[in-house]
Design a protein around this motif. Structure first.
Motif, PDB file in Angstrom:
ATOM      1  N   TYR A   1       0.823  -1.205   0.000  1.00  0.00           N
ATOM      2  CA  TYR A   1       0.000   0.000   0.000  1.00  0.00           C
ATOM      3  C   TYR A   1       0.859   1.258   0.000  1.00  0.00           C
ATOM      4  CZ  TYR A   1      -3.906  -3.106   1.039  1.00  0.00           C
ATOM      5  OH  TYR A   1      -4.850  -4.097   0.986  1.00  0.00           O
ATOM      6  N   THR A   2       2.037   1.189   0.614  1.00  0.00           N
ATOM      7  CA  THR A   2       2.952   2.333   0.569  1.00  0.00           C
ATOM      8  C   THR A   2       3.430   2.575  -0.855  1.00  0.00           C
ATOM      9  OG1 THR A   2       3.694   1.856   2.833  1.00  0.00           O
ATOM     10  CG2 THR A   2       5.085   3.284   1.498  1.00  0.00           C
ATOM     11  N   ALA A   3       3.752   1.494  -1.561  1.00  0.00           N
ATOM     12  CA  ALA A   3       4.143   1.629  -2.972  1.00  0.00           C
ATOM     13  C   ALA A   3       2.997   2.182  -3.805  1.00  0.00           C
ATOM     14  CB  ALA A   3       4.589   0.270  -3.524  1.00  0.00           C
ATOM     15  N   SER A   4       1.778   1.756  -3.494  1.00  0.00           N
ATOM     16  CA  SER A   4       0.603   2.280  -4.187  1.00  0.00           C
ATOM     17  C   SER A   4       0.448   3.775  -3.931  1.00  0.00           C
ATOM     18  CB  SER A   4      -0.647   1.534  -3.720  1.00  0.00           C
ATOM     19  OG  SER A   4      -1.808   2.066  -4.293  1.00  0.00           O
ATOM     20  N   PHE A   5       0.692   4.192  -2.702  1.00  0.00           N
ATOM     21  CA  PHE A   5       0.616   5.602  -2.325  1.00  0.00           C
ATOM     22  C   PHE A   5       1.623   6.430  -3.118  1.00  0.00           C
ATOM     23  CE2 PHE A   5       2.280   9.036   0.321  1.00  0.00           C
ATOM     24  CZ  PHE A   5       1.136   9.730   0.661  1.00  0.00           C
ATOM     25  N   ILE A   6       2.867   5.967  -3.179  1.00  0.00           N
ATOM     26  CA  ILE A   6       3.918   6.701  -3.888  1.00  0.00           C
ATOM     27  C   ILE A   6       3.624   6.754  -5.382  1.00  0.00           C
ATOM     28  CG2 ILE A   6       6.372   6.707  -4.470  1.00  0.00           C
ATOM     29  CD1 ILE A   6       6.905   5.426  -1.730  1.00  0.00           C
ATOM     30  N   ALA A   7       3.168   5.628  -5.941  1.00  0.00           N
ATOM     31  CA  ALA A   7       2.852   5.595  -7.372  1.00  0.00           C
ATOM     32  C   ALA A   7       1.730   6.571  -7.719  1.00  0.00           C
ATOM     33  CB  ALA A   7       2.465   4.177  -7.784  1.00  0.00           C
ATOM     34  N   ALA A   8       0.723   6.665  -6.858  1.00  0.00           N
ATOM     35  CA  ALA A   8      -0.372   7.611  -7.107  1.00  0.00           C
ATOM     36  C   ALA A   8       0.114   9.049  -7.038  1.00  0.00           C
ATOM     37  CB  ALA A   8      -1.487   7.373  -6.090  1.00  0.00           C
ATOM     38  N   LEU A   9       1.061   9.332  -6.150  1.00  0.00           N
ATOM     39  CA  LEU A   9       1.629  10.681  -6.074  1.00  0.00           C
ATOM     40  C   LEU A   9       2.365  11.042  -7.361  1.00  0.00           C
ATOM     41  CD1 LEU A   9       3.100  10.880  -2.443  1.00  0.00           C
ATOM     42  CD2 LEU A   9       1.176  12.191  -3.360  1.00  0.00           C
ATOM     43  N   LEU A  10       3.147  10.097  -7.876  1.00  0.00           N
ATOM     44  CA  LEU A  10       3.940  10.362  -9.077  1.00  0.00           C
ATOM     45  C   LEU A  10       3.100  10.344 -10.346  1.00  0.00           C
ATOM     46  CD1 LEU A  10       7.092   8.171  -8.266  1.00  0.00           C
ATOM     47  CD2 LEU A  10       6.809  10.650  -7.951  1.00  0.00           C
ATOM     48  N   LEU A  11       1.966   9.669 -10.299  1.00  0.00           N
ATOM     49  CA  LEU A  11       1.155   9.487 -11.505  1.00  0.00           C
ATOM     50  C   LEU A  11       0.660  10.813 -12.069  1.00  0.00           C
ATOM     51  CD1 LEU A  11       0.010   7.354 -13.388  1.00  0.00           C
ATOM     52  CD2 LEU A  11      -2.009   7.223 -11.939  1.00  0.00           C
ATOM     53  N   LYS A  12       0.418  11.784 -11.185  1.00  0.00           N
ATOM     54  CA  LYS A  12      -0.052  13.092 -11.628  1.00  0.00           C
ATOM     55  C   LYS A  12       0.922  13.704 -12.623  1.00  0.00           C
ATOM     56  CE  LYS A  12      -0.725  17.771  -9.824  1.00  0.00           C
ATOM     57  NZ  LYS A  12      -0.801  18.609  -8.593  1.00  0.00           N
ATOM     58  N   TYR A  13       2.199  13.585 -12.345  1.00  0.00           N
ATOM     59  CA  TYR A  13       3.213  14.190 -13.204  1.00  0.00           C
ATOM     60  C   TYR A  13       3.473  13.329 -14.438  1.00  0.00           C
ATOM     61  CZ  TYR A  13       3.818  16.660  -8.816  1.00  0.00           C
ATOM     62  OH  TYR A  13       3.592  17.378  -7.675  1.00  0.00           O
ATOM     63  N   ILE A  14       3.419  12.009 -14.270  1.00  0.00           N
ATOM     64  CA  ILE A  14       3.609  11.123 -15.414  1.00  0.00           C
ATOM     65  C   ILE A  14       2.472  11.295 -16.418  1.00  0.00           C
ATOM     66  CG2 ILE A  14       3.837   8.724 -16.141  1.00  0.00           C
ATOM     67  CD1 ILE A  14       4.941   8.077 -13.393  1.00  0.00           C
ATOM     68  N   ASN A  15       1.255  11.431 -15.908  1.00  0.00           N
ATOM     69  CA  ASN A  15       0.090  11.570 -16.775  1.00  0.00           C
ATOM     70  C   ASN A  15       0.141  12.856 -17.592  1.00  0.00           C
ATOM     71  OD1 ASN A  15      -2.464  10.807 -17.785  1.00  0.00           O
ATOM     72  ND2 ASN A  15      -3.472  12.193 -16.352  1.00  0.00           N
ATOM     73  N   ARG A  16       0.658  13.926 -16.997  1.00  0.00           N
ATOM     74  CA  ARG A  16       0.739  15.193 -17.719  1.00  0.00           C
ATOM     75  C   ARG A  16       1.685  15.116 -18.908  1.00  0.00           C
ATOM     76  NH1 ARG A  16      -1.230  19.873 -15.340  1.00  0.00           N
ATOM     77  NH2 ARG A  16      -2.073  19.627 -13.234  1.00  0.00           N
ATOM     78  N   SER A  17       2.723  14.321 -18.796  1.00  0.00           N
ATOM     79  CA  SER A  17       3.730  14.268 -19.851  1.00  0.00           C
ATOM     80  C   SER A  17       3.528  13.121 -20.831  1.00  0.00           C
ATOM     81  CB  SER A  17       5.129  14.143 -19.219  1.00  0.00           C
ATOM     82  OG  SER A  17       5.196  12.993 -18.400  1.00  0.00           O
ATOM     83  N   CYS A  18       2.927  12.026 -20.366  1.00  0.00           N
ATOM     84  CA  CYS A  18       2.832  10.834 -21.213  1.00  0.00           C
ATOM     85  C   CYS A  18       1.412  10.516 -21.667  1.00  0.00           C
ATOM     86  CB  CYS A  18       3.401   9.621 -20.479  1.00  0.00           C
ATOM     87  SG  CYS A  18       5.140   9.780 -20.032  1.00  0.00           S
ATOM     88  N   GLY A  19       0.403  10.913 -20.897  1.00  0.00           N
ATOM     89  CA  GLY A  19      -0.970  10.588 -21.248  1.00  0.00           C
ATOM     90  C   GLY A  19      -1.448   9.319 -20.566  1.00  0.00           C
ATOM     91  N   THR A  20      -2.758   9.113 -20.594  1.00  0.00           N
ATOM     92  CA  THR A  20      -3.362   8.023 -19.845  1.00  0.00           C
ATOM     93  C   THR A  20      -2.999   6.647 -20.398  1.00  0.00           C
ATOM     94  OG1 THR A  20      -5.357   8.321 -21.188  1.00  0.00           O
ATOM     95  CG2 THR A  20      -5.319   9.386 -19.030  1.00  0.00           C
ATOM     96  N   LYS A  21      -2.937   6.521 -21.717  1.00  0.00           N
ATOM     97  CA  LYS A  21      -2.684   5.196 -22.295  1.00  0.00           C
ATOM     98  C   LYS A  21      -1.277   4.704 -21.967  1.00  0.00           C
ATOM     99  CE  LYS A  21      -4.017   6.392 -26.471  1.00  0.00           C
ATOM    100  NZ  LYS A  21      -4.699   7.672 -26.228  1.00  0.00           N
TER     101      LYS A  21
END
Length: 465
Positions: free
Chosen positions: A320-340
């Motif tokens: 769950y800690t890894a899930s927490f960190i991944a969700a935090l980083l996803l905001k920035y990854i999504n902005r640059s790479c897109g949802t797919k």
């Protein structure tokens, strides 16, 4: 003046930090109960309640079926009757009164009719309330903002709170239950009772804070011009029925007979059946991965015998800690790479988790590595699947609850059926199949992510067409 200031962020496609945090608090209770339900229901019913594996699997399937059947019902009710927060309250009350009964060990005779009646009734009430909270809460995302990026951020924040609360749940299990000598000793029902009391109180407080700090006026339908969509998004490839910014004109042009509706528009409308089914399958793959991994990770840990009762709490905590960190980083990854691209990344991480479980051997490092990969992969794919669903809804929020209910319906049936099949054919001879739970965990992780990759290609093809 206060009302004006609260509505302004929605028109500008941005919402305050207070609103974002308050919104995330609205699903904490559901997340806590779901973590307990999927992680420890089979373990509790088999080891503490002393039910047969098939009976325990059947009760889990019953819960999934009730949840699935009530999901479209609340999809219609939330859209058509009363307000979203009212349905959220109704569901929260049902969860509060039923969840403690399931794990409370109030009945001790596993073979009596009364025992089964209590389990069946409490599970039905619990899953009905859970569905009401889930659908009403998800349908609030399109109502709060029209921005795909902000909707993705709300989904990510929702996942962050889910991971943090489940981490707290694991910590409590660690503190409360590590004094036992065996992994799941007979008679440790008081441990489960204590956990359920803490989770229920914490969830109830979170629900109260959600209703206090989230302004109900923000959830009222406000028609605003859709923002220019980014290339490759669902919104960008959906035909727009009108260039008018008036709510009345949009509604009229899509419903009155005076406006001609072409066959092309009918085929490519936002509620396109083909695209909706593919997005639903994308969500199914994500939910299969996270749910089945949550169910069989504790059984895999118990099977290895490594780490004792501590590992039963700390490995899910790491996940769950890894899930927490991944969700935090996803905001920035999504902005640059897109949802797919994000979903592709999450799927590859999930398949890597399956490989580690199956081929990396045994040991504490393998268990914790698998937990990290499972947490990161599940977080990325789940948030991305819900973000794609929000893109599908776009500015047409009047049926958002129905769309979410359709998307989430299939996974609940499929998940329950998969669990009952696995438990039906469970190998009870440890000498014949000593690694049954390890193999099961690896197979369900790999197959669900493979389904996600195939569905992702189908979604991309449907959008491009």
């Amino acid at each position: 003046m206060a009302e004006s200031s609260e509505r302004t962020p929605l028109v500008e496609r941005s919402i305050s930090l207070t609103t974002r945090v308050a919104y995330a608090m609205g699903h904490v209770f559901n997340d806590l109960t779901a973590a307990m339900w999927f992680s420890y229901t089979l373990l509790f019913l088999q080891r503490i309640a002393l039910l047969e594996p098939l009976t325990a699997g059947t009760l889990l399937l019953l819960g999934q079926v009730i949840d699935a059947l009530m999901t479209p019902v609340f999809g219609v009710l939330v859209d058509r009757y009363s307000k979203k927060k009212v349905w959220h309250v109704v569901g929260s009350v049902m969860v509060t009164v039923s969840f403690p009964v399931i794990f409370g060990s109030f009945v001790r005779n596993p073979y009596s009719v009364g025992t089964m009646f209590v389990y069946v009734l409490s599970i039905m009430v619990f899953q009905t309330g859970w569905a009401a909270v889930q659908i009403s809460h998800l349908s609030m995302i399109p109502a709060l903002t029209n921005s795909p990026l902000v909707r993705a951020e709300l989904t990510a924040i929702r996942q962050i709170f889910r991971s943090s609360r489940r981490s707290g749940d694991c910590l409590h299990r660690y503190v409360d239950c590590t004094a036992k000598r065996t992994i799941v000793p007979a008679g440790s029902y008081r441990c489960f009772q204590n956990i359920v009391v803490v989770l229920t109180l914490f969830g109830a407080v979170s629900t109260v804070l959600f209703h206090v700090f989230l302004n109900a006026r923000l959830l009222e339908a406000i028609r605003t011009p859709p923002r220019p969509a980014t290339a490759g998004s669902v919104e960008a490839n959906r035909p727009v029925p009108s260039t008018s910014t008036s709510a009345v004109s949009v509604t009229t042009e899509t419903t009155t007979p005076s406006t001609p509706v072409t066959g092309s528009y009918q085929r490519k409308g936002w509620f396109s059946t083909s695209l909706l089914v593919r997005v639903a399958l994308l969500y199914v793959a994500s939910r299969l991965f996270i749910t089945l991994a949550t169910v069989y990770l504790p059984l895999y840990i118990e099977e290895t015998g490594i780490g004792g009762r501590q590992a039963l709490a700390t490995v899910p905590l790491v996940s769950y800690t890894a899930s927490f960190i991944a969700a935090l980083l996803l905001k920035y990854i999504n902005r640059s790479c897109g949802t797919k691209v994000c979903y592709l990344l999450g799927s590859l991480i999930g398949m890597a988790a399956a490989g580690v479980v199956e081929f990396a051997g045994s040991g504490a490092a393998v268990m914790y590595s698998a937990g990290v990969l499972i947490g990161a992969g599940s977080s990325i794919t789940m948030v991305t699947a819900l973000s794609i669903t929000a893109e599908l809804i776009g500015t047409r929020t009047e049926s958002s609850a129905l769309v979410y209910s359709i998307v989430t319906f299939l996974d609940k049936i499929v998940t329950g059926l998969v669990v009952i099949v696995i438990e039906r054919w469970r190998c009870l001879d440890k000498e014949l199949c000593p690694n049954y739970n390890r193999d099961t965990l690896a197979v369900v992780c790999a197959s669900s992510m493979a389904l996600g990759l195939v569905t992702l290609s189908l979604v991309s093809r449907c959008i491009s067409n």
